[in-house]
Motif scaffolding. Sequence first.
Motif, PDB file in Angstrom:
ATOM      1  N   ARG A  25       0.834  -1.207   0.000  1.00  0.00           N
ATOM      2  CA  ARG A  25       0.000   0.000   0.000  1.00  0.00           C
ATOM      3  C   ARG A  25       0.866   1.255   0.000  1.00  0.00           C
ATOM      4  N   ASN A  28       1.924   1.911  -3.416  1.00  0.00           N
ATOM      5  CA  ASN A  28       0.885   2.522  -4.251  1.00  0.00           C
ATOM      6  C   ASN A  28       0.986   4.038  -4.262  1.00  0.00           C
ATOM      7  N   LEU A  29       1.622   4.602  -3.256  1.00  0.00           N
ATOM      8  CA  LEU A  29       1.790   6.052  -3.199  1.00  0.00           C
ATOM      9  C   LEU A  29       2.722   6.575  -4.290  1.00  0.00           C
ATOM     10  N   SER A  30       3.415   5.681  -4.979  1.00  0.00           N
ATOM     11  CA  SER A  30       4.363   6.099  -6.013  1.00  0.00           C
ATOM     12  C   SER A  30       3.679   6.586  -7.293  1.00  0.00           C
ATOM     13  N   ASN A  31       2.395   6.415  -7.399  1.00  0.00           N
ATOM     14  CA  ASN A  31       1.654   6.819  -8.594  1.00  0.00           C
ATOM     15  C   ASN A  31       1.585   8.341  -8.683  1.00  0.00           C
ATOM     16  N   ARG A  32       2.401   8.902  -9.542  1.00  0.00           N
ATOM     17  CA  ARG A  32       2.489  10.365  -9.666  1.00  0.00           C
ATOM     18  C   ARG A  32       1.245  10.977 -10.321  1.00  0.00           C
ATOM     19  N   GLN A  33       0.411  10.168 -10.946  1.00  0.00           N
ATOM     20  CA  GLN A  33      -0.832  10.696 -11.503  1.00  0.00           C
ATOM     21  C   GLN A  33      -1.845  10.990 -10.398  1.00  0.00           C
ATOM     22  N   VAL A  34      -1.654  10.370  -9.249  1.00  0.00           N
ATOM     23  CA  VAL A  34      -2.587  10.528  -8.143  1.00  0.00           C
ATOM     24  C   VAL A  34      -1.987  11.355  -7.009  1.00  0.00           C
ATOM     25  N   TYR A  35      -0.673  11.219  -6.811  1.00  0.00           N
ATOM     26  CA  TYR A  35      -0.012  11.850  -5.670  1.00  0.00           C
ATOM     27  C   TYR A  35       1.147  12.741  -6.116  1.00  0.00           C
ATOM     28  N   GLU A  36       1.433  13.723  -5.304  1.00  0.00           N
ATOM     29  CA  GLU A  36       2.584  14.597  -5.524  1.00  0.00           C
ATOM     30  C   GLU A  36       3.480  14.483  -4.302  1.00  0.00           C
TER      31      GLU A  36
END
Length: 72
Positions: A25, A28-36
Amino acid sequence: MSQKREKFRQLAESRTTKALEAIARIGNLSNRQVYEYEEAEVRKIIRALREAVVEVEARFETPRVRKSGFKL
């Protein structure tokens, strides 16, 4: 198999599975489309995870010594 061994195996499997799921989980924070996020933040997360693993390894390598009161 002894009760202590069986209990260890059950808890080890359950807790390890939960830990691996929690790490996934975090991944999953590595998704730059969702998180900065900043690279320094990522390094801090990775460092904390590595330190936790080192601590667990040390606890298994060095058995705890229980202090049994004061002696001269």
